[in-house]
Design an enzyme around this catalytic site. Structure first.
Site, PDB file in Angstrom:
ATOM      1  N   CYS A  79      47.351  37.305  36.944  1.00 53.30           N
ATOM      2  CA  CYS A  79      46.358  36.226  36.923  1.00 53.30           C
ATOM      3  C   CYS A  79      46.118  35.745  38.350  1.00 53.30           C
ATOM      4  CB  CYS A  79      46.843  35.076  36.036  1.00 53.30           C
ATOM      5  SG  CYS A  79      45.835  33.592  36.172  1.00 53.30           S
TER       6      CYS A  79
ATOM      7  N   CYS B 118      47.265  32.145  39.019  1.00 53.60           N
ATOM      8  CA  CYS B 118      48.733  32.058  39.064  1.00 53.60           C
ATOM      9  C   CYS B 118      49.236  32.579  40.407  1.00 53.60           C
ATOM     10  CB  CYS B 118      49.367  32.838  37.909  1.00 53.60           C
ATOM     11  SG  CYS B 118      49.315  31.972  36.324  1.00 53.60           S
TER      12      CYS B 118
ATOM     13  N   ASP C  74      36.607  26.682  46.649  1.00 55.55           N
ATOM     14  CA  ASP C  74      36.137  27.919  46.041  1.00 55.55           C
ATOM     15  C   ASP C  74      35.757  28.916  47.135  1.00 55.55           C
ATOM     16  OD1 ASP C  74      34.883  28.600  42.977  1.00 55.55           O
ATOM     17  OD2 ASP C  74      34.173  29.840  44.639  1.00 55.55           O
TER      18      ASP C  74
ATOM     19  N   HIS D  29      50.053  28.267  33.421  1.00 55.74           N
ATOM     20  CA  HIS D  29      48.959  29.131  32.979  1.00 55.74           C
ATOM     21  C   HIS D  29      48.456  28.695  31.606  1.00 55.74           C
ATOM     22  CE1 HIS D  29      46.441  32.716  32.773  1.00 55.74           C
ATOM     23  NE2 HIS D  29      46.729  32.705  31.474  1.00 55.74           N
TER      24      HIS D  29
ATOM     25  N   ASN E 278      33.907  26.385  32.654  1.00 57.68           N
ATOM     26  CA  ASN E 278      33.380  27.531  31.929  1.00 57.68           C
ATOM     27  C   ASN E 278      34.478  28.062  31.013  1.00 57.68           C
ATOM     28  OD1 ASN E 278      30.958  27.399  33.411  1.00 57.68           O
ATOM     29  ND2 ASN E 278      31.808  28.657  35.043  1.00 57.68           N
TER      30      ASN E 278
ATOM     31  N   GLY F  63      30.701  31.921  30.697  1.00 59.76           N
ATOM     32  CA  GLY F  63      30.589  32.185  32.133  1.00 59.76           C
ATOM     33  C   GLY F  63      31.905  32.183  32.883  1.00 59.76           C
TER      34      GLY F  63
ATOM     35  N   THR G 268      35.060  33.635  34.593  1.00 58.54           N
ATOM     36  CA  THR G 268      35.429  34.928  35.183  1.00 58.54           C
ATOM     37  C   THR G 268      36.913  35.016  35.534  1.00 58.54           C
ATOM     38  OG1 THR G 268      34.832  34.194  37.415  1.00 58.54           O
ATOM     39  CG2 THR G 268      33.112  35.297  36.123  1.00 58.54           C
TER      40      THR G 268
ATOM     41  N   HIS H 160      42.109  31.549  33.816  1.00 59.73           N
ATOM     42  CA  HIS H 160      43.125  30.502  34.019  1.00 59.73           C
ATOM     43  C   HIS H 160      42.322  29.211  34.087  1.00 59.73           C
ATOM     44  CE1 HIS H 160      47.015  29.094  36.219  1.00 59.73           C
ATOM     45  NE2 HIS H 160      46.205  28.024  36.154  1.00 59.73           N
TER      46      HIS H 160
ATOM     47  N   HIS I 161      40.307  26.102  34.670  1.00 58.10           N
ATOM     48  CA  HIS I 161      39.970  25.435  35.927  1.00 58.10           C
ATOM     49  C   HIS I 161      38.711  24.611  35.762  1.00 58.10           C
ATOM     50  CE1 HIS I 161      38.005  29.392  35.956  1.00 58.10           C
ATOM     51  NE2 HIS I 161      37.022  28.819  36.628  1.00 58.10           N
TER      52      HIS I 161
HETATM   53  P1  5GP Z   1      34.608  30.788  36.724  1.00 61.62           P
HETATM   54  O1  5GP Z   1      33.428  31.703  36.926  1.00 61.62           O
HETATM   55  O2  5GP Z   1      35.765  31.514  36.067  1.00 61.62           O
HETATM   56  O3  5GP Z   1      34.291  29.492  36.086  1.00 61.62           O
HETATM   57  O4  5GP Z   1      35.068  30.395  38.186  1.00 61.62           O
HETATM   58  C1  5GP Z   1      35.923  31.155  38.962  1.00 61.62           C
HETATM   59  C2  5GP Z   1      35.725  30.713  40.386  1.00 61.62           C
HETATM   60  O5  5GP Z   1      36.789  31.216  41.178  1.00 61.62           O
HETATM   61  C3  5GP Z   1      34.433  31.225  41.014  1.00 61.62           C
HETATM   62  O6  5GP Z   1      33.640  30.115  41.439  1.00 61.62           O
HETATM   63  C4  5GP Z   1      34.903  32.087  42.173  1.00 61.62           C
HETATM   64  O7  5GP Z   1      34.081  31.992  43.303  1.00 61.62           O
HETATM   65  C5  5GP Z   1      36.298  31.553  42.430  1.00 61.62           C
HETATM   66  N1  5GP Z   1      37.209  32.529  42.985  1.00 61.62           N
HETATM   67  C6  5GP Z   1      37.377  33.816  42.566  1.00 61.62           C
HETATM   68  N2  5GP Z   1      38.330  34.413  43.299  1.00 61.62           N
HETATM   69  C7  5GP Z   1      38.776  33.493  44.197  1.00 61.62           C
HETATM   70  C8  5GP Z   1      39.770  33.538  45.223  1.00 61.62           C
HETATM   71  O8  5GP Z   1      40.453  34.531  45.472  1.00 61.62           O
HETATM   72  N3  5GP Z   1      39.951  32.383  45.946  1.00 61.62           N
HETATM   73  C9  5GP Z   1      39.212  31.261  45.708  1.00 61.62           C
HETATM   74  N4  5GP Z   1      39.468  30.201  46.484  1.00 61.62           N
HETATM   75  N5  5GP Z   1      38.284  31.184  44.742  1.00 61.62           N
HETATM   76  C10 5GP Z   1      38.061  32.296  43.994  1.00 61.62           C
HETATM   77 ZN    ZN Z   2      47.206  31.989  35.421  1.00 63.42          ZN
END
Ligand code: 5GP
Ligand code: ZN
Length: 111
Positions: free
Chosen positions: A3, A6, A29, A45, A84, A90, A92, A95, A97
């Site tokens: 993850c 994590c 982000d 987690h 999301n 949406g 991605t 975990h 957040h």
């Molecule tokens: P989701 O699309 O799951 O709601 O948001 C995941 C967020 O994590 C996205 O806005 C993406 O830019 C961010 N993200 C993905 N990988 C990383 C990373 O390695 N470091 C940081 N700081 N943010 C990340």
């Molecule tokens: Zn996790």
């Protein structure tokens, strides 16, 4: 567990932290959608909002307790919180957040 968040919690992947305590972590982000775009996560987690239950919901309350603290630290006068949930929502990174978005006047609509 494989993850990404994590790994950020345990330091395997670096992050630009803005707040941390024993229960939660907030970091910038990697692909900001607004001038300020912070991701706030529980250290434990939890896969997504659908997985919040009686035994783990305290940390969600803790996140919302700290959101004003984090927002003040970032000088945000108004902001948007987004979660999301699962692929169709949406999500991605699987975990739980919360996106904290701000740093400009946001529109009324999300999409
Ligand atoms: P989701 O699309 O799951 O709601 O948001 C995941 C967020 O994590 C996205 O806005 C993406 O830019 C961010 N993200 C993905 N990988 C990383 C990373 O390695 N470091 C940081 N700081 N943010 C990340
Ligand atoms: Zn996790």
């Amino acid at each position: 567990m494989d993850c990404l968040f994590c790994k950020i919690v345990n330091g395997d992947i670096p992050s630009n932290k803005v707040y941390e305590d024993d229960k939660i972590l907030a970091f910038h982000d990697i692909a900001p959608q607004t001038p300020v775009h912070v991701v706030i996560i529980p250290k434990m987690h939890i896969a997504c909002a659908d997985e919040v239950n009686e035994s783990n919901c305290d940390v969600v309350g803790h996140i919302f307790l700290k959101i004003p603290v984090i927002a003040k630290e970032l000088n945000l006068d108004g902001y948007r919180i987004i979660n999301n949930c699962k692929e169709n929502g949406g999500q991605t990174v699987m975990h739980l957040h919360f996106h904290l978005l701000g740093g400009k006047t946001l529109g009324e609509k999300i999409v």
